[in-house]
Structure formats: C-alpha cells, structure tokens
Write a protein that holds these residues in place. Sequence first.
Motif, PDB file in Angstrom:
ATOM      1  N   GLU A 128     -16.922  25.204 -96.835  1.00 15.36           N
ATOM      2  CA  GLU A 128     -17.099  23.938 -97.160  1.00 15.36           C
ATOM      3  C   GLU A 128     -16.063  23.327 -98.004  1.00 15.36           C
ATOM      4  O   GLU A 128     -15.279  24.190 -98.601  1.00 15.36           O
ATOM      5  CB  GLU A 128     -18.459  23.684 -97.820  1.00 15.36           C
ATOM      6  CG  GLU A 128     -18.662  24.433 -99.165  1.00 15.36           C
ATOM      7  CD  GLU A 128     -19.873  24.167 -99.922  1.00 15.36           C
ATOM      8  OE1 GLU A 128     -20.390  23.059 -99.638  1.00 15.36           O
ATOM      9  OE2 GLU A 128     -20.251  25.101-100.634  1.00 15.36           O
ATOM     10  N   TYR A 129     -16.003  22.113 -98.139  1.00 16.13           N
ATOM     11  CA  TYR A 129     -15.066  21.077 -99.112  1.00 16.13           C
ATOM     12  C   TYR A 129     -16.227  20.571 -99.710  1.00 16.13           C
ATOM     13  O   TYR A 129     -16.569  19.429 -99.294  1.00 16.13           O
ATOM     14  CB  TYR A 129     -14.290  20.562 -98.357  1.00 16.13           C
ATOM     15  CG  TYR A 129     -13.076  19.948 -99.110  1.00 16.13           C
ATOM     16  CD1 TYR A 129     -13.189  20.111-100.507  1.00 16.13           C
ATOM     17  CD2 TYR A 129     -11.911  19.567 -98.637  1.00 16.13           C
ATOM     18  CE1 TYR A 129     -12.029  19.693-101.325  1.00 16.13           C
ATOM     19  CE2 TYR A 129     -10.892  18.714 -99.248  1.00 16.13           C
ATOM     20  CZ  TYR A 129     -10.808  18.902-100.727  1.00 16.13           C
ATOM     21  OH  TYR A 129      -9.809  18.599-101.533  1.00 16.13           O
ATOM     22  N   LYS A 130     -16.691  20.809-101.144  1.00 19.87           N
ATOM     23  CA  LYS A 130     -17.777  20.168-101.856  1.00 19.87           C
ATOM     24  C   LYS A 130     -17.122  18.734-102.138  1.00 19.87           C
ATOM     25  O   LYS A 130     -15.890  18.524-101.846  1.00 19.87           O
ATOM     26  CB  LYS A 130     -17.913  20.865-103.012  1.00 19.87           C
ATOM     27  CG  LYS A 130     -18.751  22.177-102.789  1.00 19.87           C
ATOM     28  CD  LYS A 130     -19.072  22.818-104.162  1.00 19.87           C
ATOM     29  CE  LYS A 130     -19.934  24.096-103.857  1.00 19.87           C
ATOM     30  NZ  LYS A 130     -19.435  25.200-104.581  1.00 19.87           N
ATOM     31  N   ALA A 131     -18.030  17.829-102.499  1.00 18.31           N
ATOM     32  CA  ALA A 131     -17.738  16.401-102.442  1.00 18.31           C
ATOM     33  C   ALA A 131     -16.901  16.250-103.453  1.00 18.31           C
ATOM     34  O   ALA A 131     -16.750  16.710-104.584  1.00 18.31           O
ATOM     35  CB  ALA A 131     -19.144  15.526-103.066  1.00 18.31           C
ATOM     36  N   HIS A 132     -15.778  15.391-103.160  1.00 22.66           N
ATOM     37  CA  HIS A 132     -14.502  15.202-103.943  1.00 22.66           C
ATOM     38  C   HIS A 132     -13.775  13.893-103.694  1.00 22.66           C
ATOM     39  O   HIS A 132     -14.334  13.033-102.818  1.00 22.66           O
ATOM     40  CB  HIS A 132     -13.352  16.516-103.633  1.00 22.66           C
ATOM     41  CG  HIS A 132     -13.027  16.303-102.238  1.00 22.66           C
ATOM     42  ND1 HIS A 132     -13.744  16.598-101.267  1.00 22.66           N
ATOM     43  CD2 HIS A 132     -12.017  15.484-101.693  1.00 22.66           C
ATOM     44  CE1 HIS A 132     -13.308  16.507-100.290  1.00 22.66           C
ATOM     45  NE2 HIS A 132     -12.158  15.718-100.304  1.00 22.66           N
ATOM     46  N   PHE A 133     -12.937  13.271-104.615  1.00 23.33           N
ATOM     47  CA  PHE A 133     -12.233  12.097-104.026  1.00 23.33           C
ATOM     48  C   PHE A 133     -10.729  12.674-103.607  1.00 23.33           C
ATOM     49  O   PHE A 133     -10.341  13.481-104.170  1.00 23.33           O
ATOM     50  CB  PHE A 133     -12.090  11.290-105.486  1.00 23.33           C
ATOM     51  CG  PHE A 133     -13.168  10.885-105.959  1.00 23.33           C
ATOM     52  CD1 PHE A 133     -14.091   9.906-105.338  1.00 23.33           C
ATOM     53  CD2 PHE A 133     -13.741  11.184-107.349  1.00 23.33           C
ATOM     54  CE1 PHE A 133     -15.307   9.284-106.248  1.00 23.33           C
ATOM     55  CE2 PHE A 133     -14.869  10.855-108.099  1.00 23.33           C
ATOM     56  CZ  PHE A 133     -15.430  10.016-107.157  1.00 23.33           C
ATOM     57  N   ASP A 134     -10.207  11.979-102.777  1.00 25.27           N
ATOM     58  CA  ASP A 134      -9.081  12.206-102.328  1.00 25.27           C
ATOM     59  C   ASP A 134      -7.617  11.684-103.070  1.00 25.27           C
ATOM     60  O   ASP A 134      -6.747  12.161-103.327  1.00 25.27           O
ATOM     61  CB  ASP A 134      -8.639  11.744-100.831  1.00 25.27           C
ATOM     62  CG  ASP A 134      -9.335  12.652 -99.855  1.00 25.27           C
ATOM     63  OD1 ASP A 134      -9.844  13.716-100.391  1.00 25.27           O
ATOM     64  OD2 ASP A 134      -9.283  12.495 -98.685  1.00 25.27           O
ATOM     65  N   PHE A 135      -8.022  10.671-103.994  1.00 26.62           N
ATOM     66  CA  PHE A 135      -7.136   9.746-104.919  1.00 26.62           C
ATOM     67  C   PHE A 135      -7.021  10.836-105.937  1.00 26.62           C
ATOM     68  O   PHE A 135      -7.996  11.648-106.551  1.00 26.62           O
ATOM     69  CB  PHE A 135      -7.355   8.591-105.267  1.00 26.62           C
ATOM     70  CG  PHE A 135      -8.878   8.162-105.708  1.00 26.62           C
ATOM     71  CD1 PHE A 135      -9.203   8.735-107.003  1.00 26.62           C
ATOM     72  CD2 PHE A 135      -9.973   7.764-105.133  1.00 26.62           C
ATOM     73  CE1 PHE A 135     -10.625   8.383-107.631  1.00 26.62           C
ATOM     74  CE2 PHE A 135     -11.184   7.496-105.539  1.00 26.62           C
ATOM     75  CZ  PHE A 135     -11.560   7.685-106.635  1.00 26.62           C
ATOM     76  N   LEU A 197     -16.365   8.945-102.443  1.00 26.24           N
ATOM     77  CA  LEU A 197     -16.738  10.400-102.649  1.00 26.24           C
ATOM     78  C   LEU A 197     -17.109  10.988-101.310  1.00 26.24           C
ATOM     79  O   LEU A 197     -17.867  10.332-100.549  1.00 26.24           O
ATOM     80  CB  LEU A 197     -17.535  10.593-103.802  1.00 26.24           C
ATOM     81  CG  LEU A 197     -18.133  11.870-104.187  1.00 26.24           C
ATOM     82  CD1 LEU A 197     -17.295  12.517-105.193  1.00 26.24           C
ATOM     83  CD2 LEU A 197     -19.458  11.916-104.882  1.00 26.24           C
ATOM     84  N   HIS A 198     -16.686  12.043-100.831  1.00 31.10           N
ATOM     85  CA  HIS A 198     -17.081  12.801 -99.634  1.00 31.10           C
ATOM     86  C   HIS A 198     -16.619  14.329 -99.510  1.00 31.10           C
ATOM     87  O   HIS A 198     -16.163  14.815-100.685  1.00 31.10           O
ATOM     88  CB  HIS A 198     -15.910  12.010 -98.498  1.00 31.10           C
ATOM     89  CG  HIS A 198     -14.522  12.585 -98.681  1.00 31.10           C
ATOM     90  ND1 HIS A 198     -13.848  11.722 -99.726  1.00 31.10           N
ATOM     91  CD2 HIS A 198     -13.832  13.452 -98.312  1.00 31.10           C
ATOM     92  CE1 HIS A 198     -12.566  12.337 -99.593  1.00 31.10           C
ATOM     93  NE2 HIS A 198     -12.575  13.336 -98.697  1.00 31.10           N
ATOM     94  N   GLY A 199     -17.219  15.018 -98.733  1.00 30.98           N
ATOM     95  CA  GLY A 199     -16.970  16.404 -98.614  1.00 30.98           C
ATOM     96  C   GLY A 199     -17.153  16.682 -97.062  1.00 30.98           C
ATOM     97  O   GLY A 199     -17.410  16.058 -96.318  1.00 30.98           O
TER      98      GLY A 199
END
Length: 221
Positions: A128-135, A197-199
């Motif tokens: 997975e890719y846990k919730a994060h910001f791309d900025f 915020l997304h993952g």
Amino acid sequence: MDGKEVLLNEQALKEPTIFNHNGNKIITEDREINIIAKLEEPLIVVLGNVLSNEECDELIQLSKDRLERSKIGSVREIDDLRSSSSMFFQEGENEVVARIEKRVSQIMNIPVEHGEGLQILNYQIGQEYKAHFDFFKSTSQAATNPRISTLVMYLNDVEYGGETYFPKLGLSVSPQKGMAVYFEYFYNDQTLNELTLHGGAPVIIGDKWAATQWMRRKKVN
Ligand SMILES: O=C(O)CCC(=O)C(=O)O
Ligand SMILES: [Fe+2]
C-alpha cells in the motif's frame, strides 16, 4: 450589495484551477479522453480512456525488470508509509513514454518539461501507500519548485483492493485498466490543498500496476 448578496457571491466564487477542460471529453493530439466524474473543490477528476490496453501492457513490460522498493519525499527515503516497488522513466526515454508524456501534459494543462519522470508503481498483495500529501513540506528544499498536480493512471484492473482513496473526502477510485484520477493542490487556500490527502489502499486480491505523473510549478532541472 446587501450582506446576503455578498455571502452568496463568496459562496459562488471558486478558485481557478489548472485543469481547464469542460464537457465530457478532452481531445488531445492523439486520443479522446473521457471525463467520467468530478469533485469540484478540491478538483478531483476521474478520467477514462487515458491509455490503450497496449500502452498499459508496454509500460509494465518496460518497467518490470527495473523496479525497486519505493521511496518517499524530496529526499527519497524508504519508509513504511509506502511498501510498493517502483521506478522512474527518463523524460522521453522511449517512444511510448514520450507519447504518453505529451498526452498527459495536454490533460494536465502543464508543459512536459514541468513533469518529474513518469513513475511506474507495482503493489503486490498487502502492499500500500498510506495516506499522504503529494505536495512538499514548505520547509523542504524542493519547495522552491513545488509540486502542483498529480495524475495516477491505472495499468491493470485490480480484483479487490488497491483503490486510490481520499480519506478527508470519503472518496475512493477503483483501479480500472486505462483509467486515471487527476487532482491538484495549488490553491491559495491551504485547507483545500490539505483535502487532497490520499493513499493507495492495500491490494487484497491480484496485484496493482499504476503510473504516476507529478507536475511542478516550474521546469524540472
Ligand atoms: O497508488 C495509488 O493509487 C496512489 C499513488 C500515489 O498516491 C502517488 O503515486 O503519489
Ligand atoms: Fe500520492
């Protein structure tokens, strides 16, 4: 204007977006992309027919022997946040990558030169890719040329799991081969940026292949 009118005007006023397409299609030089669904603010757009089946298969073939454990952030560290494998293509590295970069630039309304190389991601079961910001954090070195928008393209169908999810918005997008999700986070209003915020949810059955294009405010390099 009375108070009520001012309030109505403020409510109606949306911040301008980078994405500049209306209607149900984006006509690029070599392909018609379908606009399937939109969230208005922050702008999130689900797109269909972004890549052909052959392009998806080619990207997987060209990247599969070059994958390494994914890293995060502008300093590229290994972290539990992200358990996938990935690789970056060089800009215009081969014919298919150059063609896709050009199309993606027309979809995202940002010149190719502002793009970080196209990144290919592979998630096996449980990854997975846990919730994060791309900025980037405003304190990071890279923030002098901030990331402003993202396009995540799906290179295969995932039988179960692997959704791109936006926990603050209660929204998730299921990976379907050739489709994509677009979002941007260059609003003046930082609260809008933070809603992106997304993952990538853990894959439960099958595996997941995706390609991410991150765009920067200015040319890269
Ligand atoms: O794998 C996904 O669905 C999300 C990928 C992502 O967030 C990224 O590449 O920044
Ligand atoms: Fe992301």
